[in-house]
Write an enzyme that holds these catalytic residues in place. Structure first.
Site, PDB file in Angstrom:
ATOM      1  CG  HIS A 241      -2.013  -1.000   0.980  1.00 13.51           C
ATOM      2  ND1 HIS A 241      -3.355  -0.689   0.966  1.00 13.51           N
ATOM      3  CD2 HIS A 241      -1.736  -2.643   1.242  1.00 13.51           C
ATOM      4  CE1 HIS A 241      -3.935  -1.924   0.748  1.00 13.51           C
ATOM      5  NE2 HIS A 241      -3.115  -2.865   1.053  1.00 13.51           N
TER       6      HIS A 241
ATOM      7  CG  ASP B 169      -5.006   2.346   0.923  1.00 11.59           C
ATOM      8  OD1 ASP B 169      -3.853   2.097   0.285  1.00 11.59           O
ATOM      9  OD2 ASP B 169      -5.776   1.389   1.198  1.00 11.59           O
TER      10      ASP B 169
HETATM   11  N1  UDP Z   1      -9.377  -3.824  -0.394  1.00 13.13           N
HETATM   12  C1  UDP Z   1     -10.386  -3.104  -0.517  1.00 13.13           C
HETATM   13  N2  UDP Z   1     -11.099  -2.796   0.570  1.00 13.13           N
HETATM   14  C2  UDP Z   1     -10.661  -3.022   2.024  1.00 13.13           C
HETATM   15  C3  UDP Z   1      -9.695  -3.757   2.057  1.00 13.13           C
HETATM   16  C4  UDP Z   1      -8.897  -4.210   1.106  1.00 13.13           C
HETATM   17  O1  UDP Z   1     -10.535  -3.003  -1.821  1.00 13.13           O
HETATM   18  O2  UDP Z   1     -11.401  -2.480   2.939  1.00 13.13           O
HETATM   19  C5  UDP Z   1      -8.540  -4.483  -1.540  1.00 13.13           C
HETATM   20  C6  UDP Z   1      -7.139  -4.089  -1.437  1.00 13.13           C
HETATM   21  O3  UDP Z   1      -6.995  -2.959  -2.042  1.00 13.13           O
HETATM   22  C7  UDP Z   1      -6.425  -5.307  -2.135  1.00 13.13           C
HETATM   23  C8  UDP Z   1      -7.343  -6.526  -1.483  1.00 13.13           C
HETATM   24  O4  UDP Z   1      -8.570  -5.878  -1.239  1.00 13.13           O
HETATM   25  O5  UDP Z   1      -6.661  -5.131  -3.342  1.00 13.13           O
HETATM   26  C9  UDP Z   1      -6.803  -7.121  -0.360  1.00 13.13           C
HETATM   27  O6  UDP Z   1      -5.734  -7.548  -0.600  1.00 13.13           O
HETATM   28  P1  UDP Z   1      -4.970  -8.494   0.650  1.00 13.13           P
HETATM   29  O7  UDP Z   1      -5.629  -9.226   1.800  1.00 13.13           O
HETATM   30  O8  UDP Z   1      -3.882  -9.231   0.026  1.00 13.13           O
HETATM   31  O9  UDP Z   1      -3.972  -7.273   1.344  1.00 13.13           O
HETATM   32  P2  UDP Z   1      -3.066  -6.305   0.783  1.00 13.13           P
HETATM   33  O10 UDP Z   1      -2.162  -6.934  -0.268  1.00 13.13           O
HETATM   34  O11 UDP Z   1      -3.914  -5.096  -0.036  1.00 13.13           O
HETATM   35  O12 UDP Z   1      -2.254  -5.659   1.747  1.00 13.13           O
END
Ligand code: UDP
Ligand code: UDP
Length: 481
Positions: free
Chosen positions: A29, A126
């Site tokens: 992120h 974000d």
């Molecule tokens: N995401 C989202 N909304 C949220 C939390 C996550 O759209 O409230 C998306 C985030 O951008 C990512 C995915 O869901 O594309 C989460 O992926 P992961 O659990 O692998 O975590 P990350 O790699 O983003 O830390």
């Protein structure tokens, strides 16, 4: 570099816009935020970054320090989080817990952003914080609020459409395939599987954020038109969600500053890696001969699977550079390479393979001519880097958004997705070795990767689609008053 305020701008010129960034936790992120911010540093804008210290990982802390050192004019706004009792969520992912803690402290952001000097003209946050930050920016501070989305446009279409899907299915969690209008039909196995559980913290955040991003003023995505034409068109034409805000494809974002993170400066990894510094070692390898192996910052690989990967790499006969992680949080990873890999392995592959537990400059690695393949977890940042530098991929998604991302890699044709490789069951070394050899020799994938890299370069060059989107975004910003 950023203009030196007053004198360069003529007396009556409006003050430049002041963007306040509110990033979330996790390197996946944070990196796109700092890359985007570094890009903007060449434009006529003022920048502040809301920073919650201490960070979860050492890599994030080092990265923040690098950003502020490289750009002394960027202001740091300290965000002191409210006390948050993590013991209520035993076993939860530490990064997810930090998202929750940031969300629960969001009410403190109003006064912090209101106090910014010069006056803030827009907020960029974000997706994990969207449902908390958008109302603060818009309703409380009367400021436009943008999202810098850290995954692919296809994933954004899922995030945006998911609330509509739930309403239609009269469900509060993932119950079947998701047919995203104008984009694709995602089989039930593709979205983050945790969405099957309505009670998980992730599911609650995901739905709340998905319902709110439609109220943002625009969404910046680290992708480019040639990579995801359908998803971008469907989002921007209102096919996915009618009246959806403008989506700006501004990628692939790259580091325009060298990050000398204290965990990753090239002289520090000497010795920590078995076999010397990765970049120096790559310099001694023939062009296209090395498989780069890394599964991102969020995933610790089990000991059993590590041994199979090791066997696979050994059997492939290829050179390899492997970034190995055994825990989710880097600070906790104290295992010794020799113990993890099994006695004798490092000796047997001396000269041919290099294994490290340190932070490597992955962008530099992927740009290196010696690298011919990236065996990856399909994290979006990693995929955009591989695309930008034309490195073919063999993708083995771990969790989260990675199966959705793998569909983008497979459809763009620059990688092979092993759909039946998951991380719950063991993938054998023999199979890993076979596939590595196979993709290393696949001329079609190689040609596609070269082509995608050309398209990426065109997109960000003057007049390219991502360059124009960035200009469009900047043109909409109001001066600071
Ligand atoms: N995401 C989202 N909304 C949220 C939390 C996550 O759209 O409230 C998306 C985030 O951008 C990512 C995915 O869901 O594309 C989460 O992926 P992961 O659990 O692998 O975590 P990350 O790699 O983003 O830390
Ligand atoms: N990365 C790096 N060096 C490392 C490990 C990771 O530079 O030793 C970078 C990598 O280049 C990418 C990011 O960290 O930009 C990982 O993000 P991604 O979305 O690929 O995966 P995540 O870690 O979120 O699963």
């Amino acid at each position: 570099a950023m203009p030196n305020s007053g004198e360069q701008q003529g007396r009556d010129a409006p003050a430049p816009p002041h963007l306040v960034f509110v990033p979330s936790a996790g390197m996946g992120h944070l990196l796109p935020f700092t890359r985007f911010i570094a890009d903007l540093a060449n434009e006529n804008v003022e920048i502040s970054v809301v920073t919650a210290l201490p960070t979860v990982s050492a890599a994030e802390a080092a990265h923040f320090a690098d950003l502020f050192a490289a750009f002394p004019r960027i202001r740091r706004i300290d965000f002191n989080l409210l006390p948050f009792d993590e013991s209520a969520f035993p076993g939860a992912d530490p990064f997810l817990l930090r998202w929750e803690s940031l969300r629960r402290s969001a009410q403190l952001l109003g006064p912090l952003i209101a106090a910014a000097v010069p006056r803030a003209s827009a907020v960029v946050t974000d997706v994990t914080l969207a449902s908390q930050v958008i109302p603060i920016a818009k309703d409380e501070l009367n400021l436009p609020c943008h999202i810098l989305f850290i995954s692919c446009a296809t994933m954004l279409s899922l995030v945006a459409y998911f609330p509509v899907y739930l309403d239609g299915a009269k469900a509060d969690h993932l119950v079947g395939d998701v047919d995203i209008p104008g984009v694709l039909r995602l089989p039930v196995s593709s979205p983050p599987q945790v969405l099957r559980n309505p009670d998980s913290l992730f599911t609650k955040q995901f739905i709340a954020n998905g319902r709110t991003i439609a109220k943002s003023d625009g969404i910046l995505v680290n992708t480019f038109r040639a990579l995801e034409p359908e998803a971008l068109s469907a989002l921007n034409s209102g096919k996915v969600v009618p009246g959806f805000p403008p989506v700006y494809a501004v990628g692939p974002l790259k580091s325009s500053i060298t990050m000398t993170t204290s965990t990753g400066s090239s002289d520090k990894d000497e010795g920590a890696a078995a076999g010397g510094s990765p970049m120096a070692w790559l310099g001694e390898q023939p062009a296209g001969s090395v498989v780069y192996v890394a599964f991102g910052n969020r995933h610790g690989v089990s000991l059993e699977q590590i041994r199979e990967i090791a066997a696979g790499l050994e059997a492939s006969g290829c050179g390899f550079l492997w970034v190995l992680k055994t825990t989710v949080v880097d600070r906790e990873d104290t295992a010794e390479l020799e113990d993890v890999l099994g006695r004798g392995f490092l000796g047997r592959v001396t000269g041919r393979g290099l294994v490290t537990k340190e932070w490597v400059d992955q962008e530099a690695v992927l740009q290196h001519p010696a690298v011919g393949l990236y065996l990856s977890h399909a994290g979006w940042n990693s995929v955009t880097e591989s695309a930008a530098y034309g490195v073919p991929m063999l993708v083995w998604p771990t969790a989260g958004d990675q199966r959705v991302i793998a569909t983008v890699v497979a459809s763009a044709g620059f990688g092979l997705w092993m759909e039946h490789w998951d991380w719950e069951s063991l993938v054998s070394g023999a199979e890993i070795g076979e596939k590595v050899k196979e993709v290393m020799g696949n001329e079609g994938i190689k040609a596609r990767a070269a082509k995608v890299s050309e398209e990426a370069a065109k997109a960000v060059a003057e007049g390219g689609s991502s360059h124009r989107s960035m200009q469009e975004f900047l043109a909409k910003l109001k001066p600071s008053t």
